[in-house]
Each structure stands twice: as C-alpha cells, then as structure tokens.
Design an enzyme around this catalytic site. Sequence first.
Site, PDB file in Angstrom:
ATOM      1  N   SER A 145      31.016 -11.982  -2.472  1.00  0.00           N
ATOM      2  CA  SER A 145      32.300 -12.523  -2.001  1.00  0.00           C
ATOM      3  C   SER A 145      32.122 -13.766  -1.140  1.00  0.00           C
ATOM      4  O   SER A 145      33.070 -14.523  -0.926  1.00  0.00           O
ATOM      5  CB  SER A 145      33.038 -11.470  -1.184  1.00  0.00           C
ATOM      6  OG  SER A 145      32.242 -11.088  -0.070  1.00  0.00           O
ATOM      7  N   ASP A 146      30.912 -13.961  -0.595  1.00  0.00           N
ATOM      8  CA  ASP A 146      30.657 -15.133   0.246  1.00  0.00           C
ATOM      9  C   ASP A 146      29.166 -15.436   0.205  1.00  0.00           C
ATOM     10  O   ASP A 146      28.368 -14.574  -0.170  1.00  0.00           O
ATOM     11  CB  ASP A 146      31.145 -14.908   1.679  1.00  0.00           C
ATOM     12  CG  ASP A 146      30.606 -13.634   2.308  1.00  0.00           C
ATOM     13  OD1 ASP A 146      31.033 -12.534   1.893  1.00  0.00           O
ATOM     14  OD2 ASP A 146      29.733 -13.721   3.189  1.00  0.00           O
TER      15      ASP A 146
ATOM     16  N   VAL B 131      31.750   0.708  -4.528  1.00  0.00           N
ATOM     17  CA  VAL B 131      32.121  -0.540  -5.198  1.00  0.00           C
ATOM     18  C   VAL B 131      32.640  -1.481  -4.116  1.00  0.00           C
ATOM     19  O   VAL B 131      33.720  -1.279  -3.579  1.00  0.00           O
ATOM     20  CB  VAL B 131      33.168  -0.324  -6.321  1.00  0.00           C
ATOM     21  CG1 VAL B 131      32.501   0.231  -7.566  1.00  0.00           C
ATOM     22  CG2 VAL B 131      34.311   0.590  -5.907  1.00  0.00           C
ATOM     23  N   GLY B 132      31.833  -2.470  -3.754  1.00  0.00           N
ATOM     24  CA  GLY B 132      32.187  -3.288  -2.598  1.00  0.00           C
ATOM     25  C   GLY B 132      31.866  -4.747  -2.786  1.00  0.00           C
ATOM     26  O   GLY B 132      31.732  -5.240  -3.911  1.00  0.00           O
ATOM     27  N   SER B 133      31.748  -5.435  -1.654  1.00  0.00           N
ATOM     28  CA  SER B 133      31.427  -6.860  -1.687  1.00  0.00           C
ATOM     29  C   SER B 133      30.240  -7.131  -0.779  1.00  0.00           C
ATOM     30  O   SER B 133      29.895  -6.308   0.076  1.00  0.00           O
ATOM     31  CB  SER B 133      32.640  -7.689  -1.247  1.00  0.00           C
ATOM     32  OG  SER B 133      32.978  -7.354   0.079  1.00  0.00           O
TER      33      SER B 133
ATOM     34  N   GLU C 227      25.584  -6.307   3.078  1.00  0.00           N
ATOM     35  CA  GLU C 227      26.820  -5.504   3.145  1.00  0.00           C
ATOM     36  C   GLU C 227      26.618  -4.519   4.292  1.00  0.00           C
ATOM     37  O   GLU C 227      25.677  -4.680   5.070  1.00  0.00           O
ATOM     38  CB  GLU C 227      27.137  -4.852   1.786  1.00  0.00           C
ATOM     39  CG  GLU C 227      26.015  -4.032   1.194  1.00  0.00           C
ATOM     40  CD  GLU C 227      25.920  -2.626   1.744  1.00  0.00           C
ATOM     41  OE1 GLU C 227      26.806  -1.830   1.462  1.00  0.00           O
ATOM     42  OE2 GLU C 227      24.903  -2.305   2.420  1.00  0.00           O
ATOM     43  N   MET C 228      27.461  -3.502   4.430  1.00  0.00           N
ATOM     44  CA  MET C 228      27.397  -2.709   5.656  1.00  0.00           C
ATOM     45  C   MET C 228      27.454  -1.196   5.462  1.00  0.00           C
ATOM     46  O   MET C 228      27.685  -0.464   6.437  1.00  0.00           O
ATOM     47  CB  MET C 228      28.523  -3.160   6.602  1.00  0.00           C
ATOM     48  CG  MET C 228      28.502  -4.656   6.859  1.00  0.00           C
ATOM     49  SD  MET C 228      29.717  -5.229   8.053  1.00  0.00           S
ATOM     50  CE  MET C 228      28.981  -4.681   9.576  1.00  0.00           C
ATOM     51  N   GLU C 229      27.246  -0.706   4.258  1.00  0.00           N
ATOM     52  CA  GLU C 229      27.453   0.736   4.029  1.00  0.00           C
ATOM     53  C   GLU C 229      26.364   1.452   3.227  1.00  0.00           C
ATOM     54  O   GLU C 229      26.177   2.671   3.373  1.00  0.00           O
ATOM     55  CB  GLU C 229      28.799   0.965   3.297  1.00  0.00           C
ATOM     56  CG  GLU C 229      30.045   0.694   4.109  1.00  0.00           C
ATOM     57  CD  GLU C 229      30.435  -0.785   4.147  1.00  0.00           C
ATOM     58  OE1 GLU C 229      29.944  -1.553   3.290  1.00  0.00           O
ATOM     59  OE2 GLU C 229      31.208  -1.174   5.039  1.00  0.00           O
TER      60      GLU C 229
ATOM     61  N   HIS D  10      38.697  15.051   8.399  1.00  0.00           N
ATOM     62  CA  HIS D  10      39.051  13.702   7.948  1.00  0.00           C
ATOM     63  C   HIS D  10      39.640  13.659   6.545  1.00  0.00           C
ATOM     64  O   HIS D  10      39.876  12.570   6.010  1.00  0.00           O
ATOM     65  CB  HIS D  10      37.796  12.809   7.980  1.00  0.00           C
ATOM     66  CG  HIS D  10      37.020  12.948   9.238  1.00  0.00           C
ATOM     67  ND1 HIS D  10      35.911  13.754   9.339  1.00  0.00           N
ATOM     68  CD2 HIS D  10      37.228  12.433  10.467  1.00  0.00           C
ATOM     69  CE1 HIS D  10      35.450  13.707  10.582  1.00  0.00           C
ATOM     70  NE2 HIS D  10      36.227  12.921  11.279  1.00  0.00           N
TER      71      HIS D  10
HETATM   72  N1  ADE Z   1      30.428  -7.981   2.949  1.00  0.00           N
HETATM   73  C1  ADE Z   1      30.839  -9.094   2.317  1.00  0.00           C
HETATM   74  N2  ADE Z   1      30.384 -10.189   2.941  1.00  0.00           N
HETATM   75  C2  ADE Z   1      29.668  -9.747   4.003  1.00  0.00           C
HETATM   76  C3  ADE Z   1      28.957 -10.384   5.031  1.00  0.00           C
HETATM   77  N3  ADE Z   1      28.897 -11.704   5.077  1.00  0.00           N
HETATM   78  N4  ADE Z   1      28.353  -9.623   5.963  1.00  0.00           N
HETATM   79  C4  ADE Z   1      28.431  -8.288   5.899  1.00  0.00           C
HETATM   80  N5  ADE Z   1      29.093  -7.624   4.962  1.00  0.00           N
HETATM   81  C5  ADE Z   1      29.707  -8.343   4.015  1.00  0.00           C
END
Ligand code: ADE
Length: 236
Positions: free
Chosen positions: A205-206, A88-90, A181-183, A4
């Site tokens: 972010s939300d 570094v994420g959201s 988040e997811m990671e 990869h």
């Molecule tokens: N990353 C940013 N917003 C998210 C959400 N609502 N659910 C999962 N991952 C996210």
Amino acid sequence: MTPHNNAKLGDIAKNVLMPGDPLRAKFIAETFLENVRQVNAVRNMFAFTGTYKGKEITVMGSGMGMPSIGIYSYELYKFYGVENIIRVGSAGSYVDSLDLYDVVLANSSWSQSTFARVQNGSTSDTEYPSEDLNARIEKAAAKLNIPLHLEKLHSSDVFYTEQNVDGYKEISSKYGCACVEMESFALFHNAKVLGKNAACLLTISDSFTSNKQTTAEERQTAFTKMIEVALETFVD
Ligand code: ADE
C-alpha cells in the site's frame, strides 16, 4: 462466547479470512460471499459467516497490531475450532523490487516484538506460516494467474517512529525483510502454539523507496486479486 466475541459455537467456519479493518470484513463478506450472516459485533470487531463456491468461510476483522490480532486469533483457534486463518492486509515496501499493489505471501516474519516471549517464553525473533497453507495459497494463485511475491516480513509494533528515517534500510539488509506490517508475527505464533494453520497475504500500500502516486481503481484491483487468491485457497 468469549469476552471479545459473542458468536455462538458453530457460527464460525473452520476457515477464516482476517483483514485488519472490520468494515473491510463487511465489504469482503457482502461482495464475495453468499448467504452471509453477521456473527460478532463486540467492540464493532465484525465477523461474518457465509459461503464461497459452496464452502463455509468466516471473515472477521483483526484490528491493528499484535495485541489485537493476538486476542482474536487465539480465541478463534482455541474456543471456536478454527483451523486456518489467512490474514489479508497491507504492507509498506522496503525494497525497489516490491512495487505498489504487488501481492505478497509471507514465508516468514521477523520482529522485535515481545509478544512471543510474553505469550509462552519463546525467544525466537522469527515466526513462520503454515507450509501446507502456503502451498495451497500458491496453488490457488497459479490457477488464477495472479503472481505472488514470497517474502520475509518485518512485523512491527510501532507505526510512528522517531528513529532515523533510514532505519528501515538496516532492518531490510540485516534481516532480509522486504516489507513491513504489524500483525503476522503474533498470528503465526498463536497458530504454532495451538497446533493450527496461519498464512499472511498482503498488498503493498506504500513504499519507503518511492513516492509514486496511485489511483483508487488500482487499489481496488490489487485488493480484489488478493481476496480472490485467499478465497480460492479454501475451495479445494
Ligand atoms: N501497513 C501498511 N503500510 C505500513 C507501514 N508503512 N508500516 C506498518 N504497517 C503498514
């Protein structure tokens, strides 16, 4: 080289920043680093190596979700000699006390994921970042005067769920998770298994608790603050 990643050994720095989006990796490298070169393009999961205040740093996309970050982070640690990865994420906020664009540093990550069990038989539902790397991140944030919220994350395998829309409330109250988040769960697990360091910085972010509208400028400012904290961590 791995299936990869076609970077050569030595093309990747010991310190890595991982946004989810590979084009974010490109933006970060071009905006914040000097002497930048692209070192991976397999599946467009771009990686760039350059310098920040003289220190060599790689920025590479992780993709979305635990299977994706699980592959890329494992290979970086195991086959490229990477020591430190800061995701570094959201994240989406589960609580009123975490507002849009707040910057979060994970102190733990809870998940229903089978990633750890499949990976090495671990039955723990919680994974942890490196204490040492977190301490360095906190020091960098204090130096830059950027407030950090230390929080427990919900690391989810599912973005779109048919469950009760209030399901997040139970996860938040029962397990103490402040945002989703997811990671991070897979990243922290890989770091632990391979004796390396991982941390996770996020901007909100939300929000599951408010419908507040935001501007592009606010998003960019929050993102820039988070990246500066992450990069400054590697300067000392
Ligand atoms: N990353 C940013 N917003 C998210 C959400 N609502 N659910 C999962 N991952 C996210």
